[in-house]
Design a protein around this motif. Structure first.
Motif, mmCIF file in Angstrom:
data_model
loop_
_atom_site.group_PDB
_atom_site.id
_atom_site.type_symbol
_atom_site.label_atom_id
_atom_site.label_comp_id
_atom_site.label_asym_id
_atom_site.label_seq_id
_atom_site.Cartn_x
_atom_site.Cartn_y
_atom_site.Cartn_z
ATOM 1 N N ASP A 1 -10.812 -2.956 -0.585
ATOM 2 C CA ASP A 1 -12.133 -2.618 -1.112
ATOM 3 C C ASP A 1 -11.970 -2.030 -2.511
ATOM 4 O OD1 ASP A 1 -11.230 -0.023 -0.787
ATOM 5 O OD2 ASP A 1 -12.786 0.577 0.631
ATOM 6 N N TYR A 20 0.849 -1.186 0.000
ATOM 7 C CA TYR A 20 0.000 0.000 0.000
ATOM 8 C C TYR A 20 0.889 1.241 0.000
ATOM 9 C CZ TYR A 20 -3.337 3.497 1.620
ATOM 10 O OH TYR A 20 -4.111 4.623 1.733
ATOM 11 N N ILE A 80 -10.968 -4.546 3.718
ATOM 12 C CA ILE A 80 -12.358 -4.767 4.092
ATOM 13 C C ILE A 80 -12.567 -6.216 4.520
ATOM 14 C CG2 ILE A 80 -13.027 -5.222 1.674
ATOM 15 C CD1 ILE A 80 -15.739 -3.818 2.402
ATOM 16 N N LEU A 124 -13.919 -1.894 7.930
ATOM 17 C CA LEU A 124 -12.852 -1.317 7.114
ATOM 18 C C LEU A 124 -11.628 -1.050 7.976
ATOM 19 C CD1 LEU A 124 -15.092 1.206 5.170
ATOM 20 C CD2 LEU A 124 -14.074 -0.892 4.250
ATOM 21 N N PHE A 125 -10.454 -1.291 7.409
ATOM 22 C CA PHE A 125 -9.202 -1.120 8.148
ATOM 23 C C PHE A 125 -8.193 -0.356 7.295
ATOM 24 C CE2 PHE A 125 -11.255 -5.012 9.533
ATOM 25 C CZ PHE A 125 -11.234 -4.890 10.919
ATOM 26 N N ALA A 126 -7.351 0.431 7.964
ATOM 27 C CA ALA A 126 -6.294 1.162 7.274
ATOM 28 C C ALA A 126 -5.201 0.177 6.860
ATOM 29 C CB ALA A 126 -5.714 2.234 8.188
ATOM 30 N N CYS A 143 -9.062 0.281 12.721
ATOM 31 C CA CYS A 143 -10.419 0.152 12.207
ATOM 32 C C CYS A 143 -10.928 1.530 11.785
ATOM 33 C CB CYS A 143 -11.330 -0.461 13.271
ATOM 34 S SG CYS A 143 -12.991 -0.736 12.633
ATOM 35 N N LEU A 144 -11.441 1.621 10.574
ATOM 36 C CA LEU A 144 -11.921 2.902 10.028
ATOM 37 C C LEU A 144 -13.440 2.976 9.987
ATOM 38 C CD1 LEU A 144 -9.486 3.137 6.982
ATOM 39 C CD2 LEU A 144 -9.247 4.235 9.219
ATOM 40 N N CYS A 194 -7.908 1.602 -1.179
ATOM 41 C CA CYS A 194 -7.325 2.400 -0.097
ATOM 42 C C CYS A 194 -7.651 1.854 1.286
ATOM 43 C CB CYS A 194 -7.819 3.844 -0.166
ATOM 44 S SG CYS A 194 -7.309 4.685 -1.664
ATOM 45 N N ARG A 195 -8.507 0.850 1.368
ATOM 46 C CA ARG A 195 -8.886 0.295 2.667
ATOM 47 C C ARG A 195 -8.966 -1.218 2.551
ATOM 48 N NH1 ARG A 195 -14.145 3.988 3.001
ATOM 49 N NH2 ARG A 195 -14.308 2.877 1.032
#
Ligand code: FES
Length: 122
Positions: free
Chosen positions: A66, A39, A73, A80-82, A88-89, A70-71
């Protein structure tokens, strides 16, 4: 105790926002799946365990990003996670993903053992 570097894959096996590289680890005495992704040019790795319920994130093996790329999933309930921190986003997860140390050198990616994280004995 020093960390061991364990060869994982070639640098070219991981493309930005693309498929993950899956591998097995022994975490606190339990064999679990883990995965590495690239990433924004950097490689990151996590245990393949959602921060919501102890389930693997990927419905289709190797697919963790996803549609935005950018995330990360979780395929079960959509948490959603960074990709760079595992934070966790959004969604039902309350815990971040558990990070696995990685490094990249001369075209190779390595994962690193830790006091509670070891290579699986065969
Ligand atoms: S198991 Fe991942 S969001 Fe519920």
């Amino acid at each position: 105790m020093t960390a061991d570097r364990i060869p994982l894959c070639s640098s070219t096996d991981l493309t930005d926002g693309g498929r993950a590289w899956a591998f097995d680890v022994c975490y606190r005495g339990q064999t679990l799946r883990a995965f590495a992704v690239r990433y924004q040019g950097q490689v990151h790795a996590y245990l393949n365990q959602c921060g919501h319920v102890a389930m693997e994130l990927d419905f289709k093996e190797g697919h963790f990003f996803d549609d935005s790329g950018c995330r990360l999933i979780c395929s079960t309930h959509g948490a959603l996670f960074a990709p760079d921190t595992g934070a966790c986003l959004g969604g039902p997860a309350r815990r971040p993903l558990i990070k696995v140390g990685v490094s990249e050198e001369q075209g190779r990616v390595y994962w690193h053992t830790a006091p509670d994280l070891h290579a699986v004995a065969f």
